[in-house]
Design a protein around this motif. Sequence first.
Motif, mmCIF file in Angstrom:
data_model
loop_
_atom_site.group_PDB
_atom_site.id
_atom_site.type_symbol
_atom_site.label_atom_id
_atom_site.label_comp_id
_atom_site.label_asym_id
_atom_site.label_seq_id
_atom_site.Cartn_x
_atom_site.Cartn_y
_atom_site.Cartn_z
ATOM 1 N N LEU A 1 29.344 13.046 23.210
ATOM 2 C CA LEU A 1 28.607 12.652 22.015
ATOM 3 C C LEU A 1 27.300 11.938 22.312
ATOM 4 O O LEU A 1 26.620 11.496 21.389
ATOM 5 C CB LEU A 1 29.481 11.772 21.114
ATOM 6 C CG LEU A 1 30.716 12.460 20.530
ATOM 7 C CD1 LEU A 1 31.487 11.489 19.666
ATOM 8 C CD2 LEU A 1 30.343 13.693 19.762
ATOM 9 N N ARG A 2 26.922 11.828 23.564
ATOM 10 C CA ARG A 2 25.694 11.122 23.903
ATOM 11 C C ARG A 2 24.468 11.820 23.310
ATOM 12 O O ARG A 2 23.507 11.186 22.917
ATOM 13 C CB ARG A 2 25.545 10.992 25.415
ATOM 14 C CG ARG A 2 24.400 10.080 25.818
ATOM 15 C CD ARG A 2 24.396 9.776 27.294
ATOM 16 N NE ARG A 2 25.529 8.995 27.751
ATOM 17 C CZ ARG A 2 25.607 7.666 27.662
ATOM 18 N NH1 ARG A 2 24.637 6.991 27.110
ATOM 19 N NH2 ARG A 2 26.655 7.036 28.126
ATOM 20 N N GLY A 3 24.472 13.130 23.211
ATOM 21 C CA GLY A 3 23.297 13.855 22.739
ATOM 22 C C GLY A 3 23.380 14.357 21.313
ATOM 23 O O GLY A 3 22.532 15.131 20.896
ATOM 24 N N VAL A 4 24.386 13.929 20.552
ATOM 25 C CA VAL A 4 24.518 14.421 19.182
ATOM 26 C C VAL A 4 23.840 13.473 18.201
ATOM 27 O O VAL A 4 23.324 12.428 18.580
ATOM 28 C CB VAL A 4 26.002 14.635 18.797
ATOM 29 C CG1 VAL A 4 26.653 15.637 19.726
ATOM 30 C CG2 VAL A 4 26.764 13.338 18.791
ATOM 31 N N LYS A 5 23.885 13.852 16.943
ATOM 32 C CA LYS A 5 23.244 13.033 15.904
ATOM 33 C C LYS A 5 23.846 11.633 15.852
ATOM 34 O O LYS A 5 25.008 11.413 16.164
ATOM 35 C CB LYS A 5 23.394 13.708 14.547
ATOM 36 C CG LYS A 5 22.614 14.985 14.457
ATOM 37 C CD LYS A 5 22.681 15.554 13.066
ATOM 38 C CE LYS A 5 21.855 16.841 13.038
ATOM 39 N NZ LYS A 5 21.777 17.397 11.711
ATOM 40 N N PHE A 6 23.015 10.694 15.407
ATOM 41 C CA PHE A 6 23.391 9.284 15.357
ATOM 42 C C PHE A 6 24.648 9.065 14.524
ATOM 43 O O PHE A 6 25.468 8.215 14.854
ATOM 44 C CB PHE A 6 22.233 8.462 14.794
ATOM 45 C CG PHE A 6 22.577 7.014 14.589
ATOM 46 C CD1 PHE A 6 22.669 6.157 15.668
ATOM 47 C CD2 PHE A 6 22.834 6.521 13.329
ATOM 48 C CE1 PHE A 6 22.996 4.835 15.496
ATOM 49 C CE2 PHE A 6 23.164 5.200 13.135
ATOM 50 C CZ PHE A 6 23.243 4.353 14.219
ATOM 51 N N PHE A 7 24.826 9.818 13.456
ATOM 52 C CA PHE A 7 25.967 9.624 12.560
ATOM 53 C C PHE A 7 27.294 9.688 13.317
ATOM 54 O O PHE A 7 28.160 8.835 13.132
ATOM 55 C CB PHE A 7 25.953 10.670 11.439
ATOM 56 C CG PHE A 7 27.198 10.644 10.598
ATOM 57 C CD1 PHE A 7 27.394 9.652 9.660
ATOM 58 C CD2 PHE A 7 28.183 11.606 10.773
ATOM 59 C CE1 PHE A 7 28.547 9.614 8.901
ATOM 60 C CE2 PHE A 7 29.332 11.581 10.027
ATOM 61 C CZ PHE A 7 29.516 10.585 9.079
ATOM 62 N N TRP A 8 27.474 10.696 14.166
ATOM 63 C CA TRP A 8 28.745 10.873 14.862
ATOM 64 C C TRP A 8 28.971 9.790 15.910
ATOM 65 O O TRP A 8 30.090 9.284 16.065
ATOM 66 C CB TRP A 8 28.826 12.259 15.491
ATOM 67 C CG TRP A 8 28.855 13.311 14.436
ATOM 68 C CD1 TRP A 8 27.856 14.170 14.121
ATOM 69 C CD2 TRP A 8 29.904 13.542 13.505
ATOM 70 N NE1 TRP A 8 28.229 14.944 13.061
ATOM 71 C CE2 TRP A 8 29.490 14.592 12.652
ATOM 72 C CE3 TRP A 8 31.161 12.989 13.305
ATOM 73 C CZ2 TRP A 8 30.278 15.084 11.636
ATOM 74 C CZ3 TRP A 8 31.958 13.483 12.277
ATOM 75 C CH2 TRP A 8 31.519 14.515 11.464
#
Length: 86
Positions: free
Chosen positions: A55-62
Amino acid sequence: MNVRQLNFAWVVLAVATALTWELGEHGAAGPAAMAALLAISFVKGRLVVLDFMGLRGVKFFWRALLLGWLLVVAGLIALAYWIALR
């Protein structure tokens, strides 16, 4: 995610696990030990969420959702411990 970064995260997780084990073996107790264990657990959870769950590169929400969940759980454990001390 590159292998070097995952290896570094794995080493940090292993060292943190050894540190918590060592605290338990020495019978560490009290608010300072509880705070240290919660902080170590949060760091470990953060590494798992960001690096091993990817999840390091996903959207801030997640990222915020899962890291917020970690904060809520740690906060509730600290609150329960604090109430038990009273």
